[in-house]
Motif scaffolding. Structure first.
Motif, short mmCIF file in Angstrom:
data_model
loop_
_atom_site.label_atom_id
_atom_site.label_comp_id
_atom_site.label_asym_id
_atom_site.label_seq_id
_atom_site.Cartn_x
_atom_site.Cartn_y
_atom_site.Cartn_z
N THR A 150 -27.80 32.53 117.02
CA THR A 150 -26.80 31.72 116.91
C THR A 150 -27.06 30.19 117.57
N SER A 159 -25.48 42.28 119.30
CA SER A 159 -24.75 40.91 118.86
C SER A 159 -25.95 40.02 117.78
N ALA A 160 -26.65 38.61 117.53
CA ALA A 160 -27.34 38.26 116.48
C ALA A 160 -28.72 39.03 117.69
N GLU A 190 -25.07 37.90 113.41
CA GLU A 190 -24.92 39.38 113.38
C GLU A 190 -24.77 39.95 112.53
N ARG A 209 -18.58 31.85 121.63
CA ARG A 209 -20.00 31.74 122.32
C ARG A 209 -19.65 33.39 122.94
N GLY A 210 -20.68 33.87 122.98
CA GLY A 210 -20.84 35.19 123.79
C GLY A 210 -19.57 36.10 123.39
N GLY A 211 -18.99 36.01 122.54
CA GLY A 211 -18.24 36.90 121.80
C GLY A 211 -17.99 38.23 121.94
N SER A 212 -19.97 38.62 121.59
CA SER A 212 -20.02 39.98 121.41
C SER A 212 -19.43 40.74 122.41
N ASP A 213 -19.48 40.58 123.60
CA ASP A 213 -18.48 41.26 124.61
C ASP A 213 -16.90 41.85 124.40
N PHE A 259 -18.92 39.69 117.82
CA PHE A 259 -18.39 37.97 117.79
C PHE A 259 -17.85 37.51 117.08
N1 ASP Z 1 -24.03 35.88 119.24
C1 ASP Z 1 -23.54 35.27 119.80
C2 ASP Z 1 -23.58 34.13 120.74
O1 ASP Z 1 -24.64 33.62 120.88
C3 ASP Z 1 -22.49 36.13 120.68
C4 ASP Z 1 -22.66 36.87 121.78
O2 ASP Z 1 -23.62 36.78 122.24
O3 ASP Z 1 -21.78 37.25 122.50
O4 ASP Z 1 -23.04 32.84 121.32
#
Ligand code: ASP
Ligand code: ADP
Ligand code: MG
Length: 470
Positions: free
Chosen positions: A42, A36-37, A125, A205-209, A191
């Motif tokens: 983000t 992730s970042a 990222e 959002r949260g898309g790195s998973d 992400f």
């Molecule tokens: N950096 C992105 C976010 O904060 C993706 C992630 O962390 O999964 O949403």
């Protein structure tokens, strides 16, 4: 191996992450790393973009300048070789120069489109992955940086793009496999992605998973590891309920349900690529790497406790559509749902009575428009600041009296909507957002007072209690 923002938040975290990856390489594994970042970046990039588009050029550039310093400092702390370090810092400067140009442009045109928002956040990222790759090399890992946008190809729905599995599989074979065959560890950002024309998109959002799972799926990996800042999936968000226990093993179906209904620990789509290829997903703690974490598999063992975990989704609204004559008319529900479809607004929960339909949706700026369209059909009212509490567990199937126990535990709280899905693995209800944390704590106390040690980490909990003296 996917590492979230807190696992790469500063030089110490990145060094810890390098140690975890090096450990896998020593075990003879061939990991691909998705990062992730750096933590909170983000959010700050999104703030930069909205400040600029609101005309606050100076404010926006000031945030960008702080981010530039943070990334430069992180890189310098990790890469000791002066030549390597200055090359990396120059590269970081170039990226921030081009970001600043976009921000100046935004402050001139005063408009932020989803496409430009994706471009702005992608810097998080793009830069973190480059720094992490350099840090890995410094620690003796043969890391090779890969631009994720060349591997993860999506449609053009900016901010929530849908991955194109067949293309991703082909790209992974072309861009990642040769590196792996060559003994390298590919490192890429999560992400971020691109559409087929090469325009930057993001997975939400949260898309790195999700990226981690897509790569794992495309490569038919042995496992998909999601490294985060908690010991695994817990019986509830530990920030809300400090007594939360680690769930040792959980099924794909249960984990997907929890993620969809608000357990931030996993992006809701993470499970899809794993299910397709039956790849186990492990949720692990980068601050406590020896902990076993949570294993998400297709069939979890039977559990004595009816529920595995409680999730909460906040910032929801309830829309009530009331029409005494229309409700049972053929095509009425279809007409209602067509309106949500027209506005591309997903509905979380529905309940109907003789005269009304209540629907819950994420609070969003389209609600007045949706309500206006619905008012052509019936009387409409909507109310925000609602929360959906979702209790998940496969072992509620066919058990008597569970609903009575749930609603007894929260008898002091006003419940607005109730639903139990046909899959019979979740029981959900809507309440006021202000009551949500209290509801979770009451339910947790009621359902996890005698947890099944084969499913929950009871030992760690006992130790914690003895340390805190309770
Ligand atoms: N950096 C992105 C976010 O904060 C993706 C992630 O962390 O999964 O949403
Ligand atoms: P990352 O940056 O590693 O992706 P996130 O912040 O997205 O991490 O997700 C981890 C956080 O999810 C935890 O710190 C925790 O507060 C929260 N969380 C919510 N529900 C749960 C749950 N059921 N189990 C574990 N963590 C949860
Ligand atoms: Mg996350």
């Amino acid at each position: 191996m996917k590492f979230g923002g807190t696992s790469v938040e500063d030089p110490a975290a990145i060094t810890r992450t390098a140690g975890i990856v090096a450990g896998r390489v020593t075990m003879g594994k061939h990991p691909v790393v998705v990062v992730s970042a750096l933590a909170k970046v983000t959010d700050q990039l999104l703030r930069c973009a909205s400040c600029a588009a609101a005309g606050d050029r100076t404010g926006s550039l000031a945030i960008s300048s702080r981010l530039r310093s943070r990334h430069r400092d992180t890189a310098c702390a990790l890469v000791k070789d002066p030549k390597e370090s200055s090359a990396l810092v120059n590269w970081i400067d170039q990226k921030f120069d081009s970001l600043d140009e976009i921000l100046r442009g935004l402050s001139a045109i005063l408009e932020l489109t989803p496409r430009i928002s994706d471009l702005v956040v992608s810097y998080g990222e793009r830069i973190s992955s480059r720094i992490v790759a350099a840090a890995f090399c410094e620690c003796g890992i043969a890391a090779a940086h890969v631009d994720a946008r060349q591997v993860i190809v999506t449609d053009s729905q900016f901010q929530k793009a849908i991955p194109q599995d067949a293309i991703i599989e082909k790209r992974a074979a072309e861009r990642l496999c040769p590196l792996i065959d060559d003994g390298k560890v590919p490192v890429m950002g999560g992400f971020i992605a691109s559409n087929e024309d090469g325009i930057t998109t993001t997975l939400g959002r949260g898309g790195s998973d999700f990226t981690g799972a897509l790569v794992g799926g495309a490569l038919s990996a042995e496992a998909i590891e999601i490294w985060t800042d908690v010991n695994g999936i817990m019986t509830s968000d530990p920030r809300v309920c400090p007594d939360a226990l680690r769930v040792k093993v959980i099924s794909f179906e249960e984990a997907a349900e929890l993620a969809y209904f608000g357990a931030k620990v996993l992006h809701p789509a993470t499970i899809l690529p794993a299910v397709k290829k039956n790849i186990p997903v492990l949720v692990l703690n980068s601050r406590n790497p020896t902990n076993e974490g949570t294993r998400i598999i297709s069939l979890a063992p039977h559990c004595k406790s009816p529920f595995k975990s409680i999730a909460v989704k906040k910032k929801l609204s309830i829309i009530d559509v009331v029409a005494s004559r229309m409700l049972m008319t053929h095509g009425y529900l279809k007409a209602i749902f067509e309106i949500f479809d027209k506005h591309q607004c997903p509905v979380d929960m529905v309940s109907t009575s003789e005269v009304s339909v209540s629907l819950s949706v994420d609070s969003n700026e389209k609600l007045p428009l949706i309500a206006a369209d619905l008012s052509q059909l019936a009387d409409v009212k909507y109310e925000g600041k609602k929360a959906l509490v979702c209790m998940v567990g496969e072992d509620i199937r066919g058990q008597n009296g569970i609903a009575a126990q749930v609603f007894t535990a929260i008898r002091h709280i006003n419940v607005r909507m109730i639903s139990q899905g046909a899959s019979e693995i979740n029981m959900s209800f809507m309440i006021d957002e202000d009551d949500a944390d209290e509801a979770v704590r009451s339910l947790h106390a009621a359902f996890f007072k005698d947890p099944d040690p084969s499913i929950f980490d009871v030992e760690a909990h006992k130790k914690q209690l003895s340390v805190s003296g309770s």
